[in-house]
Every structure is written in C-alpha cells, then in structure tokens.
Write a protein that holds these residues in place. Structure first.
Motif, mmCIF file in Angstrom:
data_model
loop_
_atom_site.group_PDB
_atom_site.id
_atom_site.type_symbol
_atom_site.label_atom_id
_atom_site.label_comp_id
_atom_site.label_asym_id
_atom_site.label_seq_id
_atom_site.Cartn_x
_atom_site.Cartn_y
_atom_site.Cartn_z
ATOM 1 N N THR A 57 0.883 -0.835 0.271
ATOM 2 C CA THR A 57 0.106 -0.192 0.159
ATOM 3 C C THR A 57 0.572 0.912 0.019
ATOM 4 N N GLU A 58 0.494 2.752 -0.978
ATOM 5 C CA GLU A 58 1.456 3.193 -0.632
ATOM 6 C C GLU A 58 1.445 4.574 1.109
ATOM 7 N N ILE A 59 2.726 4.102 0.521
ATOM 8 C CA ILE A 59 2.525 4.852 2.584
ATOM 9 C C ILE A 59 2.276 6.415 2.495
ATOM 10 N N GLN A 60 1.303 6.226 3.257
ATOM 11 C CA GLN A 60 1.086 7.783 3.431
ATOM 12 C C GLN A 60 1.754 9.059 4.978
ATOM 13 N N HIS A 61 2.065 10.518 4.538
ATOM 14 C CA HIS A 61 2.021 11.242 5.124
ATOM 15 C C HIS A 61 1.711 12.066 6.268
ATOM 16 N N LEU A 62 1.907 12.421 7.334
ATOM 17 C CA LEU A 62 1.682 13.055 7.800
ATOM 18 C C LEU A 62 2.467 14.566 8.931
ATOM 19 N N SER A 63 1.768 15.659 8.805
ATOM 20 C CA SER A 63 3.062 16.351 9.373
ATOM 21 C C SER A 63 2.386 16.625 10.676
ATOM 22 N N ILE A 64 3.812 16.070 11.820
ATOM 23 C CA ILE A 64 3.297 16.026 13.186
ATOM 24 C C ILE A 64 4.458 17.091 14.001
ATOM 25 N N GLN A 65 3.996 18.248 14.557
ATOM 26 C CA GLN A 65 5.047 18.667 15.224
ATOM 27 C C GLN A 65 5.967 19.668 14.351
ATOM 28 N N ASN A 66 5.320 19.660 13.217
ATOM 29 C CA ASN A 66 6.726 19.944 11.667
ATOM 30 C C ASN A 66 8.184 18.573 11.722
ATOM 31 N N ARG A 67 7.165 18.031 11.506
ATOM 32 C CA ARG A 67 8.280 16.648 11.769
ATOM 33 C C ARG A 67 7.556 15.418 10.331
ATOM 34 N N THR A 68 7.828 15.337 9.422
ATOM 35 C CA THR A 68 6.983 14.428 8.249
ATOM 36 C C THR A 68 6.743 12.821 8.754
ATOM 37 N N SER A 69 5.464 12.319 9.231
ATOM 38 C CA SER A 69 5.480 10.783 10.195
ATOM 39 C C SER A 69 4.961 9.660 8.743
ATOM 40 N N TYR A 70 5.275 8.839 8.640
ATOM 41 C CA TYR A 70 5.153 8.084 8.011
ATOM 42 C C TYR A 70 3.868 6.876 8.075
ATOM 43 N N HIS A 71 2.944 6.380 7.552
ATOM 44 C CA HIS A 71 2.512 5.093 8.604
ATOM 45 C C HIS A 71 1.970 4.434 7.205
ATOM 46 N N CYS A 72 1.202 3.699 7.211
ATOM 47 C CA CYS A 72 0.376 2.337 6.040
ATOM 48 C C CYS A 72 -0.898 2.635 6.346
ATOM 49 N N PRO A 73 -1.613 3.310 5.735
ATOM 50 C CA PRO A 73 -3.369 2.842 6.297
ATOM 51 C C PRO A 73 -3.591 1.641 6.805
ATOM 52 N N PHE A 74 -3.078 0.927 5.283
ATOM 53 C CA PHE A 74 -3.612 -0.824 6.187
ATOM 54 C C PHE A 74 -3.397 -1.575 6.566
#
Length: 265
Positions: A244-261
């Motif tokens: 699955t495509e990895i999704q990015h989030l901005s958390i406290q100005n740092r990029t977080s990476y996670h798999c939605p599945f």
C-alpha cells in the motif's frame, strides 16, 4: 537530529578513549572557554547517555552536558594526530589516546550535579538503559489526548525516540500515529515499549538503524542491507509488507510515515 542509539554509541566509543584519563579541555571557538577552564586537566570518570543527552562526569564533581541538536557533530583524531581545529569547534577534548572535537551543539556546558538531576527529571525513561521506569511513559500517554505519533517524539514521555524509530515502532505495532494517547490500552503500550527498546538497542549494536527483519527482504544472506531497504514505512513509497502507498502526516513540523492498511485509524 541523532536518535538515542547514536548518543549511546558515542558514549561507549568516546568513553573507551577518554574514561579514567586526565583530559585537556579547551574551546577553540571561544564560546565554551570559561567552562572549559573549570575542568581542564581533570580526569573524566565516565560519559553517561540518556535519550539525546550526554553527561560527562569529571573527578572534580562537576558534570558536563552536551545536546547535539540538529547540527552538532563530533570528530575523532586518534593517537598523536592533533590537527589544528577546523571550523567552529566548541569543545576540544585531548587525551593520550585521542583528540575529540565537538562543533555545532545545541547545548555544551559544565554544571553542578543539580543541573543534571533537573534535566533528567524533565526526561522520560530511556529504553536503551536497564531498569527504566516504563510506567512513567505509560502514565503520560494515558493522560494525553494528543496523538501517539506526537507523544513518542516528546522527550518528556520517552527519551531517545526520533522520527525514524517513531514511524517504525508504530508500524510494527500496527498503530496509527494519530491515535489519541487516552485510547491506548496497556497491551499496546507494552508492545510499543518492547518494540522501541529492541529497535534502539539493536541500533547501538549495529551502529545504524535497521528495523526490518532480513527474512522480509529479497537479498542474499550476509549482504549488507541498504539504507533505503532498512525500514518498513519510513521514507518508503510503498509498505514493505502489503504494498500500500505510504501516507505522510505533518506532526509537530516533522513528517510522519504510516501504512493506512497495516496501521488502521
């Protein structure tokens, strides 16, 4: 910014060169000169790591404190190799075994022991160290509505976890980074602590971050795992396990990476 495994590795490697020896302490840059004079010629008893902090225990009773921050770096010159300082060297430590230069740290000071105690009091448990109070981490998470991805980067919650280990521990435990701390149950917190501890300690042993199991990679046994293949989610385009495509989030100005599945909300 170096994560906790790097700080522990520095303490171990530098300690082998400096501990138990009289040290010439100077500040070629000049910003650390007054503090350097306080311990110049003193014997360094040990270097103590905790999270992203280093504490230098001098036989004078005073404590040196270093936090590398984003730009701090050490350079080692072994044996009699003592070149002229290059760049803005904040602190130079010279022993009969090596010369170690420190440039660009966020913090570099010589303090009374009470300052170390105050700093440690503000920090969470360090998973690399034995006999740490993991309950302190659990209690802070349980009381907070902030996302777990935010909480794991808070050094007052757990010391030494940075962006890579945050992403990888949450992936392995199947936890979405935006899950509120208050929603975490004890089994999830125990799994997170165990995973973070194992990853960080492996990082000290390996001298690098490798969070994947070799069995999940299509590479020959014994071949070095490349940096881009060493993680499950961090800086990957697709999840190593499910694709699955990895999704990015901005958390406290740092990029977080996670798999939605693999890490459902």
């Amino acid at each position: 910014m170096p994560e906790g495994h790097t700080i522990h590795k520095i303490a171990k490697d530098h300690g082998a060169l400096l501990n138990g020896r009289p040290i010439e302490v100077t500040s070629p840059q000049g910003r650390f000169s007054a503090d350097a004079e306080r311990v110049n010629g003193a014997v360094l008893d040990k270097i103590e790591p905790h999270g992203k902090h280093l504490f230098y225990h001098w036989d004078t009773g005073e404590i040196g404190h270093v936090h590398l921050g984003l730009f701090g770096k050490y350079k080692i010159h072994r044996g009699d190799d003592r070149p002229e300082p290059r760049g803005a060297v904040r602190m130079r430590l010279v022993a009969d075994t090596a010369t170690i230069d420190l440039a660009g740290p966020t913090a570099c000071s010589i303090d009374e022991p009470s300052v170390r105690k105050e700093i440690l009091g503000r920090l969470g448990p360090d998973p690399i160290k034995p006999r740490q109070n993991k309950q302190k981490m659990f209690d802070k998470i349980h009381k907070s509505k902030r996302g777990i991805g935010d909480l794991l980067m808070d050094q007052s919650v757990v010391a030494g976890v940075g962006n890579v280990y945050r992403a990888e521990a949450l992936f392995v435990c199947g936890i979405h980074p935006l899950r509120a701390g208050t929603s975490m149950d004890i089994a999830e917190l125990e799994a997170l602590w165990s995973t973070i501890t194992a990853m960080l300690r492996k990082g000290v042993k390996d001298g690098r971050i490798v969070t994947v199991e070799r069995s999940e990679l299509d590479i020959p046994s014994g071949k070095r795992i490349k940096r881009g293949e060493a993680t499950y989610a961090y800086k990957r385009d697709h999840c190593l396990r499910c694709g699955t495509e990895i999704q990015h989030l901005s958390i406290q100005n740092r990029t977080s990476y996670h798999c939605p599945f693999c890490q459902p909300g």
